[in-house]
Scaffold this motif. Structure first.
Motif, PDB file in Angstrom:
ATOM      1  N   ILE A   4       0.430  -1.349   0.032  1.00 48.62           N
ATOM      2  CA  ILE A   4      -0.332  -0.003   0.088  1.00 48.62           C
ATOM      3  C   ILE A   4       0.849   0.999   0.080  1.00 48.62           C
ATOM      4  O   ILE A   4       0.677   1.815  -0.203  1.00 48.62           O
ATOM      5  N   ARG A   5       2.039   0.932   1.175  1.00 50.60           N
ATOM      6  CA  ARG A   5       3.280   2.908   0.365  1.00 50.60           C
ATOM      7  C   ARG A   5       3.567   2.755  -1.162  1.00 50.60           C
ATOM      8  O   ARG A   5       3.553   3.391  -0.767  1.00 50.60           O
ATOM      9  N   GLU A   6       4.113   1.956  -1.365  1.00 48.34           N
ATOM     10  CA  GLU A   6       4.949   1.561  -1.913  1.00 48.34           C
ATOM     11  C   GLU A   6       3.846   2.122  -3.606  1.00 48.34           C
ATOM     12  O   GLU A   6       3.779   3.411  -3.902  1.00 48.34           O
ATOM     13  N   LEU A   7       2.475   1.879  -3.428  1.00 43.20           N
ATOM     14  CA  LEU A   7       1.410   1.981  -4.456  1.00 43.20           C
ATOM     15  C   LEU A   7       0.914   3.558  -4.055  1.00 43.20           C
ATOM     16  O   LEU A   7       0.665   4.483  -4.581  1.00 43.20           O
ATOM     17  N   TYR A   8       0.748   4.344  -2.824  1.00 39.33           N
ATOM     18  CA  TYR A   8       0.304   4.850  -2.398  1.00 39.33           C
ATOM     19  C   TYR A   8       1.508   6.631  -2.940  1.00 39.33           C
ATOM     20  O   TYR A   8       1.031   7.346  -2.977  1.00 39.33           O
ATOM     21  N   LYS A   9       2.904   6.086  -2.931  1.00 41.37           N
ATOM     22  CA  LYS A   9       3.944   6.387  -2.774  1.00 41.37           C
ATOM     23  C   LYS A   9       3.773   7.199  -4.613  1.00 41.37           C
ATOM     24  O   LYS A   9       4.030   8.541  -5.668  1.00 41.37           O
ATOM     25  N   LYS A  10       3.097   6.242  -5.581  1.00 44.97           N
ATOM     26  CA  LYS A  10       3.138   6.725  -7.189  1.00 44.97           C
ATOM     27  C   LYS A  10       1.488   7.388  -7.418  1.00 44.97           C
ATOM     28  O   LYS A  10       1.984   7.841  -8.685  1.00 44.97           O
ATOM     29  N   THR A  11       1.043   7.280  -6.387  1.00 47.97           N
ATOM     30  CA  THR A  11      -0.251   7.809  -7.042  1.00 47.97           C
ATOM     31  C   THR A  11      -0.370   8.908  -6.479  1.00 47.97           C
ATOM     32  O   THR A  11      -0.522   9.156  -5.356  1.00 47.97           O
ATOM     33  N   LYS A  12      -1.487  10.027  -7.222  1.00 48.89           N
ATOM     34  CA  LYS A  12      -2.120  11.330  -5.970  1.00 48.89           C
ATOM     35  C   LYS A  12      -3.435  10.777  -6.055  1.00 48.89           C
ATOM     36  O   LYS A  12      -4.226  10.988  -6.901  1.00 48.89           O
ATOM     37  N   VAL A  13      -3.703  10.733  -4.644  1.00 52.01           N
ATOM     38  CA  VAL A  13      -4.623  10.214  -4.536  1.00 52.01           C
ATOM     39  C   VAL A  13      -5.526  11.963  -4.046  1.00 52.01           C
ATOM     40  O   VAL A  13      -5.139  12.391  -3.672  1.00 52.01           O
ATOM     41  N   LYS A  14      -6.927  11.725  -5.008  1.00 52.23           N
ATOM     42  CA  LYS A  14      -8.000  12.699  -4.462  1.00 52.23           C
ATOM     43  C   LYS A  14      -9.493  12.448  -4.954  1.00 52.23           C
ATOM     44  O   LYS A  14      -9.926  13.799  -3.782  1.00 52.23           O
ATOM     45  N   THR A  15      -9.645  11.241  -4.887  1.00 55.48           N
ATOM     46  CA  THR A  15     -10.724  11.074  -4.172  1.00 55.48           C
ATOM     47  C   THR A  15     -10.474   9.670  -4.367  1.00 55.48           C
ATOM     48  O   THR A  15      -9.958   9.442  -3.859  1.00 55.48           O
ATOM     49  N   TYR A  16     -11.988   9.285  -3.506  1.00 53.79           N
ATOM     50  CA  TYR A  16     -12.039   7.941  -2.397  1.00 53.79           C
ATOM     51  C   TYR A  16     -11.919   7.066  -2.448  1.00 53.79           C
ATOM     52  O   TYR A  16     -10.948   5.462  -2.367  1.00 53.79           O
ATOM     53  N   ASP A  17     -11.939   6.746  -4.782  1.00 51.48           N
ATOM     54  CA  ASP A  17     -12.033   5.752  -5.386  1.00 51.48           C
ATOM     55  C   ASP A  17     -10.685   5.555  -5.762  1.00 51.48           C
ATOM     56  O   ASP A  17     -10.084   3.961  -6.118  1.00 51.48           O
ATOM     57  N   ASP A  18      -9.883   6.836  -5.294  1.00 49.07           N
ATOM     58  CA  ASP A  18      -8.418   6.313  -6.078  1.00 49.07           C
ATOM     59  C   ASP A  18      -7.748   5.469  -4.620  1.00 49.07           C
ATOM     60  O   ASP A  18      -6.765   5.004  -4.647  1.00 49.07           O
ATOM     61  N   LEU A  19      -7.951   5.824  -3.530  1.00 55.25           N
ATOM     62  CA  LEU A  19      -7.213   5.290  -2.146  1.00 55.25           C
ATOM     63  C   LEU A  19      -7.739   4.420  -2.416  1.00 55.25           C
ATOM     64  O   LEU A  19      -7.407   2.923  -2.301  1.00 55.25           O
ATOM     65  N   LYS A  20      -9.502   3.442  -2.501  1.00 54.25           N
ATOM     66  CA  LYS A  20      -9.616   2.465  -2.586  1.00 54.25           C
ATOM     67  C   LYS A  20      -8.927   1.427  -3.659  1.00 54.25           C
ATOM     68  O   LYS A  20      -9.166   0.330  -3.028  1.00 54.25           O
ATOM     69  N   SER A  21      -8.716   2.603  -5.190  1.00 50.07           N
ATOM     70  CA  SER A  21      -8.261   1.309  -6.070  1.00 50.07           C
ATOM     71  C   SER A  21      -6.783   0.936  -5.357  1.00 50.07           C
ATOM     72  O   SER A  21      -6.390  -0.089  -5.508  1.00 50.07           O
ATOM     73  N   ILE A  22      -6.412   1.596  -4.176  1.00 52.02           N
ATOM     74  CA  ILE A  22      -4.723   1.677  -4.227  1.00 52.02           C
ATOM     75  C   ILE A  22      -4.868   0.221  -2.872  1.00 52.02           C
ATOM     76  O   ILE A  22      -4.218  -0.839  -3.504  1.00 52.02           O
ATOM     77  N   VAL A  23      -6.017   0.339  -2.369  1.00 53.07           N
ATOM     78  CA  VAL A  23      -5.888  -1.296  -0.724  1.00 53.07           C
ATOM     79  C   VAL A  23      -6.323  -1.718  -1.706  1.00 53.07           C
ATOM     80  O   VAL A  23      -5.704  -3.054  -1.737  1.00 53.07           O
ATOM     81  N   ASN A  24      -6.881  -1.953  -2.481  1.00 50.93           N
ATOM     82  CA  ASN A  24      -7.660  -2.945  -3.285  1.00 50.93           C
ATOM     83  C   ASN A  24      -6.592  -3.464  -4.769  1.00 50.93           C
ATOM     84  O   ASN A  24      -6.731  -4.801  -4.359  1.00 50.93           O
ATOM     85  N   ARG A  25      -5.904  -2.809  -4.945  1.00 55.52           N
ATOM     86  CA  ARG A  25      -4.805  -3.340  -6.154  1.00 55.52           C
ATOM     87  C   ARG A  25      -4.156  -3.569  -5.099  1.00 55.52           C
ATOM     88  O   ARG A  25      -3.261  -4.909  -5.299  1.00 55.52           O
ATOM     89  N   SER A  26      -3.879  -3.860  -3.644  1.00 53.36           N
ATOM     90  CA  SER A  26      -2.571  -3.783  -2.794  1.00 53.36           C
ATOM     91  C   SER A  26      -2.787  -5.250  -2.749  1.00 53.36           C
ATOM     92  O   SER A  26      -1.814  -6.203  -2.556  1.00 53.36           O
TER      93      SER A  26
END
Length: 507
Positions: free
Chosen positions: A404-426
């Motif tokens: 999650i930390r690795e993907l979070y650094k790569k992604t600019k989180v603007k919406t709740y869906d962005d964050l959900k996508s990071i957790v789900n993908r992780s």
């Protein structure tokens, strides 16, 4: 506190536990060979080296290898292979991304090291707490556990990398992804893609986040049911906590509770309860409220040795020691939790630390609730099992949080869906390694539970329950809690930024 083990009991327990260990470790070897091919062979070599080195170090230390200590050594094999699995899965991911075998090997090793280090440190924290707060048998288990982690770090990380590195650098494995268990059709051709892509997994279509509310509700219901069960049934405390005497009687024939009761009456002893176990009920465990003195213990041992040809094992715990053990057990869980919160906060962030501890406390409580309803005896080895799970169940959580930390650094989180996508993908990307790391320990635990000594059976059952619960809590409690809390933090920061922008003076 005193324990006297009959010679035949000790010999039989040793033989059973070693046999269970051989079978459990054999399953791990076959699993690694089937799932990881060539790296699996490397894992078998390094695990064999691990076993030899641990026993050699014990010999140098002149350490007493107790039955829980042997169990920890066997479990250590399952834990030692975790480092191999984390590294090999990462290498497979890099190969699927179209990298050469050499590049994939280097990237996989580099990116997996921090995860392995963090996972081992948290388990060692629990082992250290066990050592300082446990009794002699638990200290033996803790010593084996900590020693196993240290040695496995040398063999599964460094030796494994040296051996696999020699093969990779020889260029013999170039263009042979099948040797790493990777199918050529799963390899992405990056020359045809302009976007940043992830390696495909078998769980890409599984939405772990979608049903989080249902899992939270189910977890809450189980938690409430557990509290009610414990209040109604309470725990079946062994003499380690309730104080008293425990006599384990063995025979070459089938025993009955009435027969054992009559034999004890001949010694003017009245048991609080008698439990039969073993093959064809050839073992009886009698518990007494009072504490027998040395002469009474000697009389019991001599009487049953003549009667059944086996010297019984006798354990006594005074009320003072029982209270001390109970107090130390609570201190142990508390200190281990605080230690994990501090470490994970430093390495990751405090929200991840709190989510991790909530998940592992859920696992510990779940074990206690199951033991309450099944009336399985809670003794000092049960506490060792709970603390081991406290240290081990966080492994999966750390693997997930690291991704999650690795993907979070790569992604600019603007919406709740962005964050959900990071957790789900992780969760999708780490699911295989989470299951595989638990499976290897489960092989050993099931072997110990079915074939091992009866004196550590409840310990094995507690571990099995904790491992299953730990996998569930890592996937559906820890990561999901962090996601909710993180979004609240992001939203709060966003709101504050807007307020600050609106409050700026117009020039």
């Amino acid at each position: 506190y005193s324990t006297s083990v009959g010679a035949q009991f000790g010999e039989e327990a040793l033989q059973k536990t070693v046999l269970a260990g051989v079978i459990g470790i054999s399953f791990i070897f076959l699993f690694m060979l089937y799932f990881y091919r060539l790296p699996g062979i490397i894992a078998i070599v390094t695990l064999s080296a691990y076993l030899y080195l641990v026993l050699q170090v014990f010999d140098w230390m002149n350490a007493v290898l107790t039955l829980p200590g042997i169990a920890a050594l066997i479990l250590g094999v399952g834990m030692a292979v975790d480092a191999n699995i984390i590294t090999y899965e990462r290498i497979k991911e890099e190969i699927k991304l179209g990298k050469s075998i050499r590049s994939a090997y280097r990237a996989g090793n580099r990116r997996s090291f921090a995860t392995i280090f963090d996972a081992n440190i948290t388990t060692m924290l629990a082992g250290g707490v066990l050592f300082f707060f446990g009794t002699s048998a638990v200290k033996g288990f803790a010593t084996s556990l900590v020693l196993s982690i240290l040695v496995s770090f040398l063999t599964s990380v460094f030796l494994s990398r040296i051996l696999l590195g020699l093969l990779v650098e020889s260029k013999w494995l170039d263009k042979k992804p099948g040797y790493f268990g990777v199918n050529k059709k799963d390899i992405i051709d990056l020359s045809k893609s302009t976007e940043d892509v992830d390696a495909p997994t078998k769980f890409d279509k599984v939405d772990f986040v979608k049903h989080r509310k249902k899992f939270f509700a189910a977890s809450g219901i189980l938690l409430a049911a557990g509290v009610i069960l414990i209040l109604v049934f309470r725990l079946n405390l062994g003499i380690d906590f309730s104080s008293g005497t425990r006599i384990e009687i063995g025979a070459e024939k089938t025993l009955t509770a009435e027969e054992v009761e009559d034999e004890l009456a001949n010694l003017d002893l009245e048991a609080k309860d008698i439990v039969l176990s073993g093959n064809q009920n050839q073992t009886a465990v009698a518990r007494f409220i009072g504490v027998l003195d040395k002469d009474e213990i000697a009389e019991v041992k001599e009487y049953f040795n003549e009667k059944y040809g086996k010297e019984p094992s006798v354990s006594t715990v005074s009320p003072t020691v029982g209270k001390e053990l109970a107090r130390n057990a609570m201190y142990g869980v508390l200190i281990a939790s605080i230690g994990i919160i501090i470490y994970v906060s430093l390495r990751f962030e405090y929200k991840m630390a709190i989510a991790s501890v909530i998940a592992l406390l859920y696992d510990a409580f779940f074990i206690i609730a199951v033991f309450s309803i099944t009336r399985l005896e809670v003794d000092v080895t049960f506490i060792a099992a709970v603390l081991t799970i406290v240290g081990y169940s966080i492994n999966d959580t750390i693997v997930t949080f690291d991704r999650i930390r690795e993907l979070y650094k790569k992604t600019k989180v603007k919406t709740y869906d962005d964050l959900k996508s990071i957790v789900n993908r992780s969760l999708q990307q780490t699911f295989t390694r989470s299951v595989n790391t638990v499976l290897t320990v489960v092989f050993c635990v099931i072997a110990l539970m079915i074939l091992g000594s009866e004196s550590i059976r409840n310990f094995s059952i507690a571990l099995l329950i904790g491992l299953i619960s730990g996998t569930y809590s890592s996937l559906f409690i820890a990561a999901q809690l962090w996601m909710i809390w993180k979004w609240k933090e992001i939203k709060k920061k966003s709101t504050m930024k807007k307020v600050q922008e609106n409050d700026e003076p117009v020039i």
